[in-house]
Scaffold this motif. Structure first.
Motif, short mmCIF file in Angstrom:
data_model
loop_
_atom_site.label_atom_id
_atom_site.label_comp_id
_atom_site.label_asym_id
_atom_site.label_seq_id
_atom_site.Cartn_x
_atom_site.Cartn_y
_atom_site.Cartn_z
N GLY A 128 0.79 -1.23 0.00
CA GLY A 128 0.00 0.00 0.00
C GLY A 128 0.82 1.27 0.00
N LEU A 129 2.11 1.17 0.27
CA LEU A 129 2.98 2.35 0.24
C LEU A 129 3.32 2.69 -1.21
CD1 LEU A 129 5.47 1.50 3.14
CD2 LEU A 129 3.54 3.10 3.20
N GLU A 130 3.26 3.97 -1.54
CA GLU A 130 3.58 4.38 -2.91
C GLU A 130 5.03 4.09 -3.27
OE1 GLU A 130 2.46 8.41 -3.56
OE2 GLU A 130 0.32 8.06 -3.20
N SER A 131 5.88 3.96 -2.27
CA SER A 131 7.29 3.65 -2.52
C SER A 131 7.52 2.17 -2.82
CB SER A 131 8.13 4.05 -1.29
OG SER A 131 7.67 3.35 -0.13
N HIS A 132 6.51 1.33 -2.63
CA HIS A 132 6.66 -0.10 -2.89
C HIS A 132 6.87 -0.32 -4.39
CE1 HIS A 132 5.59 -4.36 -3.29
NE2 HIS A 132 5.81 -4.47 -1.98
N PRO A 133 7.84 -1.16 -4.77
CA PRO A 133 8.15 -1.32 -6.21
C PRO A 133 7.01 -1.87 -7.05
CG PRO A 133 9.35 -2.92 -4.86
CD PRO A 133 8.76 -1.92 -3.92
N GLN A 134 6.09 -2.62 -6.46
CA GLN A 134 4.95 -3.15 -7.23
C GLN A 134 3.63 -2.52 -6.77
OE1 GLN A 134 6.87 -6.01 -5.54
NE2 GLN A 134 8.36 -5.70 -7.17
N HIS A 135 3.68 -1.28 -6.32
CA HIS A 135 2.47 -0.62 -5.83
C HIS A 135 1.40 -0.52 -6.91
CE1 HIS A 135 -0.10 2.09 -3.58
NE2 HIS A 135 -0.04 2.99 -4.54
N ASP A 136 1.79 -0.20 -8.14
CA ASP A 136 0.81 -0.06 -9.22
C ASP A 136 0.15 -1.39 -9.55
OD1 ASP A 136 1.27 2.64 -9.40
OD2 ASP A 136 2.75 2.47 -11.01
N ILE A 137 0.92 -2.48 -9.50
CA ILE A 137 0.33 -3.80 -9.75
C ILE A 137 -0.65 -4.15 -8.64
CG2 ILE A 137 0.82 -6.27 -9.95
CD1 ILE A 137 3.57 -5.50 -11.10
N ALA A 138 -0.28 -3.84 -7.40
CA ALA A 138 -1.17 -4.12 -6.27
C ALA A 138 -2.48 -3.35 -6.41
CB ALA A 138 -0.47 -3.76 -4.95
N LYS A 139 -2.42 -2.13 -6.91
CA LYS A 139 -3.64 -1.34 -7.08
C LYS A 139 -4.58 -1.99 -8.09
CE LYS A 139 -3.34 3.12 -7.50
NZ LYS A 139 -2.89 4.45 -7.95
N GLN A 140 -4.03 -2.75 -9.04
CA GLN A 140 -4.85 -3.37 -10.07
C GLN A 140 -5.47 -4.69 -9.64
OE1 GLN A 140 -5.77 -2.10 -13.07
NE2 GLN A 140 -4.84 -0.24 -12.25
N GLN A 141 -4.86 -5.41 -8.68
CA GLN A 141 -5.39 -6.74 -8.35
C GLN A 141 -5.69 -6.94 -6.86
OE1 GLN A 141 -2.25 -9.23 -9.97
NE2 GLN A 141 -1.38 -9.60 -7.96
N MET A 142 -5.55 -5.89 -6.06
CA MET A 142 -5.88 -5.99 -4.64
C MET A 142 -6.85 -4.87 -4.29
SD MET A 142 -2.11 -6.78 -2.99
CE MET A 142 -2.78 -7.30 -1.39
N PHE A 143 -8.14 -5.20 -4.24
CA PHE A 143 -9.13 -4.18 -3.95
C PHE A 143 -10.37 -4.82 -3.33
CE2 PHE A 143 -9.20 -5.41 -8.38
CZ PHE A 143 -10.50 -5.86 -8.57
N ALA A 144 -11.17 -3.98 -2.70
CA ALA A 144 -12.33 -4.47 -1.96
C ALA A 144 -13.33 -5.12 -2.89
CB ALA A 144 -12.98 -3.31 -1.20
N LYS A 145 -13.73 -6.35 -2.56
CA LYS A 145 -14.70 -7.08 -3.37
C LYS A 145 -15.91 -7.49 -2.55
CE LYS A 145 -11.09 -9.17 -6.23
NZ LYS A 145 -11.57 -9.16 -7.60
N ASN A 187 -13.97 0.17 -5.90
CA ASN A 187 -12.78 0.89 -6.35
C ASN A 187 -11.85 1.23 -5.20
OD1 ASN A 187 -13.35 1.00 -9.10
ND2 ASN A 187 -14.82 2.66 -8.80
N LYS A 188 -12.12 0.70 -4.01
CA LYS A 188 -11.27 0.96 -2.86
C LYS A 188 -10.24 -0.14 -2.73
CE LYS A 188 -12.82 0.17 1.24
NZ LYS A 188 -13.61 0.25 2.48
N ASN A 189 -8.98 0.21 -2.73
CA ASN A 189 -7.93 -0.79 -2.59
C ASN A 189 -7.83 -1.31 -1.17
OD1 ASN A 189 -6.40 0.98 -5.07
ND2 ASN A 189 -6.33 -1.24 -5.18
N MET A 190 -7.51 -2.59 -1.06
CA MET A 190 -7.17 -3.21 0.22
C MET A 190 -5.88 -3.99 -0.01
SD MET A 190 -10.66 -4.28 2.21
CE MET A 190 -10.86 -5.86 1.39
N PHE A 191 -4.81 -3.56 0.64
CA PHE A 191 -3.48 -4.10 0.35
C PHE A 191 -3.05 -5.19 1.33
CE2 PHE A 191 -3.46 0.28 -1.35
CZ PHE A 191 -3.18 -0.01 -2.68
N GLY A 192 -3.99 -5.72 2.09
CA GLY A 192 -3.66 -6.83 2.98
C GLY A 192 -3.34 -6.38 4.39
N GLY A 193 -3.39 -7.35 5.30
CA GLY A 193 -3.12 -7.07 6.71
C GLY A 193 -1.73 -7.49 7.15
#
Length: 549
Positions: free
Chosen positions: A435-452, A461-467
């Motif tokens: 979920g940190l913008e500095s994470h190298p795969q942040h953009d990929i996470a935004k595409q496949q990790m979100f509230a369902k 459209n709300k991202n959830m990046f895990g616990g």
């Protein structure tokens, strides 16, 4: 006068029928009633009064939708006399069931949060004629009596290793969640599934599920693992399966070209060595996203598309894509809808969610030939090897599923706040969280990790990046000091429970195969207040800094 009064009376009766339908807030469609006998069964009094037209007359059956604000008060009192309360309830239930069936075909299914809240519940009351329990029963029997004629019947209840009703409830519940297409973000992202339930198999632990996936493939098998992966998987391969024709190699799964190159080199080498023997290679491309413990995110769709390309190039080779998605349960990521052949979860973690279950679960795709083949193989492995999940563990996991979406949403929110805090802390050298913008795969996470969990477009459209997150301090000694100084956070392995857990990973990994940095601590975020957790970490970091400097 008599004719006018009769016509007026008939008109009022027809209007009262339309009002009754309007009060139900439903959509009426032509296929609902197919014959006069069906009409008579549902509305005997109205049919005898001649209120229903002949089935050949389509005009009264046109589709209409009305809001529930048209209340039942508009129904004439004389109209209510012709249906008993029980008849009205049964007729309304049957009509609603038909409409729900049509709406499901049209894609108007309940949201994931609704399905999760009802996990394990069945509607036996209308099919079996008995009241249904609102908590699924635990079927503990290991064997079942055979009828005198020797025919067990169609329910398959013979021996609990091959079939258990409680285990079946869990498998169906998870299989439905894995491919539910109504909770997707955009039709261009996920593949539509051809089935309502993905074939799913519950095992006695996550590692039993891993071993069953490997055993389902014929040897020699080459497994390509991520460089950052839960250490239990390579340990199993080293200690148990290497002697049975299963080898493995670590690759960077965040680099598609590296993965393709390694797989092609392995297949070509195998084919050259075995050119004179009918001994085709078997390849498993193993993904873990987010990874344990560095939280690396793999582009599931990209890698699975690349694997499908390899399948077309090497038709004689069986290539399977498997995603360990334990850190991102179905309310965050659905790998089967991104092209994977199979998805694995350690149900011990988020699915169970209360640190009291030992269980693993695998779901197979119905959209890929490999997934269909694998589901048949896993059923054989599950029954013949016998590493099945116990009925109690299945029941506890079903209970955990009912609150999965609520727990995970809270854990994701807290994890993001803690990650931002740790990222800025003076005594932390690195913080790993998608979920940190500095994470190298942040953009990929935004595409496949979100509230369902909800059907709301805004919520989808709300991202959830895990616990889960991990962070590093300057030395192993300081990391152990941080772990020793926490008070609210507990020092323990595992993850996904209601309590927050911290663990120094390098010290529990096999010394000869350590992959975790020496100063890394893994944090599983629970349900505690975020301020309490933040203060606990801050105090522990300051104490560790004072001791180690």
């Amino acid at each position: 006068k008599i004719k006018r009064k009769t016509a007026l009376w008939q008109k009022q009766r027809k209007l009262s029928f339309v009002s009754a339908m309007a009060a139900s807030a439903i959509t009426f469609r032509p296929p609902l009633f197919q014959s006069p006998l069906r009409l008579k069964a549902c509305f005997p009094s109205r049919y005898s009064l001649g209120q229903f037209p002949a089935p050949s007359d389509p005009s009264p059956w046109r589709t209409f939708a009305v809001k529930a604000s048209t209340t039942s008060s508009s129904i004439a009192s004389s109209d209510k006399q012709h249906l008993s309360p029980s008849e009205a309830g049964r007729a309304a239930f049957e009509l609603r069931s038909k409409i729900d069936s049509q709406e499901t075909q049209d894609g108007n299914a309940p949201s994931m949060s609704t399905l999760l809240s009802h996990a394990g519940l069945t509607r036996g009351i209308e099919s079996a004629g008995s009241n249904s329990p609102l908590s699924p029963p635990i079927e503990l029997a290991s064997t079942y009596e055979r009828p005198p004629d020797g025919d067990y019947g169609g329910n398959g209840l013979i021996y609990s290793r091959s079939h258990n009703p409680t285990r079946k409830l869990l498998e169906d519940a998870v299989g439905q969640l894995e491919i539910a297409s109504w909770n997707t973000r955009g039709s261009d992202l996920e593949e539509k599934s051809s089935s309502e339930i993905a074939p799913t198999f519950a095992f006695s632990s996550g590692m039993a599920a891993v071993a069953s996936l490997f055993l389902a493939h014929s040897s020699p098998t080459k497994v390509f693992l991520p460089k950052d992966v839960y250490h239990g998987v390579p340990t199993q391969l080293y200690t148990s399966l290497n002697d049975h024709g299963v080898s493995h190699e670590a690759v960077d799964m965040t680099n598609k070209q590296e993965m393709l190159q390694k797989v092609e080199e392995s297949i070509d080498l195998h084919n050259n060595i075995n050119s004179e023997r009918a001994n085709p290679a078997t390849v498993i491309v193993w993904l873990e996203t987010p990874s344990n413990p560095l939280c690396q995110v793999t582009d599931i769709r990209e890698i699975c598309q690349a694997v499908n390309g390899l399948k077309g190039k090497y038709e004689s080779v069986r290539i399977t894509s498997v995603v360990d998605c334990t850190w991102a349960p179905p309310c965050i990521t659905q790998p089967l809808l991104l092209g994977a052949d199979a998805v694995l979860h350690s149900g011990t973690k988020y699915l169970g969610g209360h640190s009291d279950v030992l269980l693993g679960i695998v779901s197979c795709s119905t959209n890929t030939a490999t997934g269909q083949w694998l589901s048949e193989r896993l059923k054989i492995i599950q029954t013949s090897v016998g590493a099945v999940a116990s009925p109690l563990d299945c029941w506890l996991t079903l209970r955990g599923l009912r609150t999965l979406h609520l727990r995970v949403e809270r854990q994701c929110q807290t994890a993001l706040e803690l990650a931002k805090f740790l990222h800025a802390h003076e005594n932390v050298t690195k913080c790993h969280y998608p979920g940190l913008e500095s994470h190298p795969q942040h953009d990929i996470a935004k595409q496949q990790m979100f509230a369902k969990a909800t059907s709301s477009a805004n919520e989808n459209n709300k991202n959830m990046f895990g616990g889960m997150l991990s962070f590093e301090v300057e030395s192993e000694a300081m990391a152990m000091a941080v772990a020793g100084a926490v008070r609210i956070i507990r020092r323990a392995t595992s993850l996904g429970g209601t309590e927050s857990l911290i663990e120094h990973r390098a010290s529990i990994e096999p010394p000869e195969r350590r992959t975790s940095p020496p100063g890394l601590l893994r944090l599983s975020v629970g349900l505690e207040d975020v301020d309490d957790l933040r203060n606990d970490l801050d105090a522990a970091l300051k104490i560790a800094s004072k001791i180690c400097h």
